[in-house]
Design a protein around this motif. Sequence first.
Motif, PDB file in Angstrom:
ATOM      1  N   LYS A  14     -21.473  52.263   3.029  1.00 22.75           N
ATOM      2  CA  LYS A  14     -22.403  52.609   2.081  1.00 22.75           C
ATOM      3  C   LYS A  14     -23.422  53.606   2.910  1.00 22.75           C
ATOM      4  O   LYS A  14     -24.031  53.016   3.644  1.00 22.75           O
ATOM      5  N   SER A  16     -26.718  55.578   2.092  1.00 25.49           N
ATOM      6  CA  SER A  16     -28.047  55.631   1.214  1.00 25.49           C
ATOM      7  C   SER A  16     -28.789  56.971   1.325  1.00 25.49           C
ATOM      8  O   SER A  16     -29.039  57.340   2.643  1.00 25.49           O
ATOM      9  N   TYR A  36     -33.214  55.622  -4.029  1.00 25.53           N
ATOM     10  CA  TYR A  36     -31.912  55.836  -3.151  1.00 25.53           C
ATOM     11  C   TYR A  36     -30.644  55.596  -4.134  1.00 25.53           C
ATOM     12  O   TYR A  36     -30.596  55.061  -4.723  1.00 25.53           O
ATOM     13  N   ASN A  38     -27.064  55.113  -3.421  1.00 22.09           N
ATOM     14  CA  ASN A  38     -25.848  54.351  -2.381  1.00 22.09           C
ATOM     15  C   ASN A  38     -24.621  54.602  -2.627  1.00 22.09           C
ATOM     16  O   ASN A  38     -24.121  54.080  -3.579  1.00 22.09           O
ATOM     17  N   VAL A 110     -26.881  48.770   2.706  1.00 22.91           N
ATOM     18  CA  VAL A 110     -26.000  50.007   3.037  1.00 22.91           C
ATOM     19  C   VAL A 110     -25.721  49.916   4.418  1.00 22.91           C
ATOM     20  O   VAL A 110     -26.127  49.264   5.160  1.00 22.91           O
ATOM     21  N   SER A 113     -28.184  55.492   6.611  1.00 22.80           N
ATOM     22  CA  SER A 113     -29.165  56.654   5.647  1.00 22.80           C
ATOM     23  C   SER A 113     -28.520  57.791   6.025  1.00 22.80           C
ATOM     24  O   SER A 113     -28.406  58.155   7.207  1.00 22.80           O
TER      25      SER A 113
END
Length: 195
Positions: A14, A16, A36, A38, A110, A113
């Motif tokens: 994942k 973010s 955010y 995700n 997550v 990022s």
Amino acid sequence: YQDMLPNKSKKPIKISVPVELRRMFGLQTVRNCALYANIGIYPQKKDYTFDDILAETVIKLKEGFDKETLRRIASTNTADANLAGFRYSPVFMKNLYLRIGFLMYGPRLVTTSFSNFGIVTVPQAVKEHVDHFEFMIGSTKKCALNCGTVTFGNVLNVTFAAVSDATNVQRLFFTFLSEQGVPVRIQSNIETEKL
């Protein structure tokens, strides 16, 4: 994704992506005001191609950036602040509750990022003195590799911040871009032989 997880892992990958709420909702505040989106894939469910990942990402970004979805998430996130027990707690207790909540749920949701600062413009008199801009998101033990981008002129600058010297994700990323015909120039603070 093929390089990161064992085939039997049930964990998703994942990313973010922050959504700037000030601009979206016309908020007048200097506070950091973001939620955010995700976006993720479950590698054990399918042998993904780049086009598969791209198609899913586009759909999930549209869903994650939907104004009503964001309004609902913001309402859910702020509902606890209206509870009497929270409202009448001293600030140090509120900070403690928020910190515990972040440690329990934040980073583990997550893999990494990503944030895009956007296009930077400067006055013409300054432009000739500026080579490029960099935008970096710090990494943490739980979110060990993050990516930030910023555009200046006709150059997109991609910066990875990591807690380890491993560069396999970065190498695969830039190799992929190069193979697609995108001109790539790499700068690093890691010794060349480790790249």
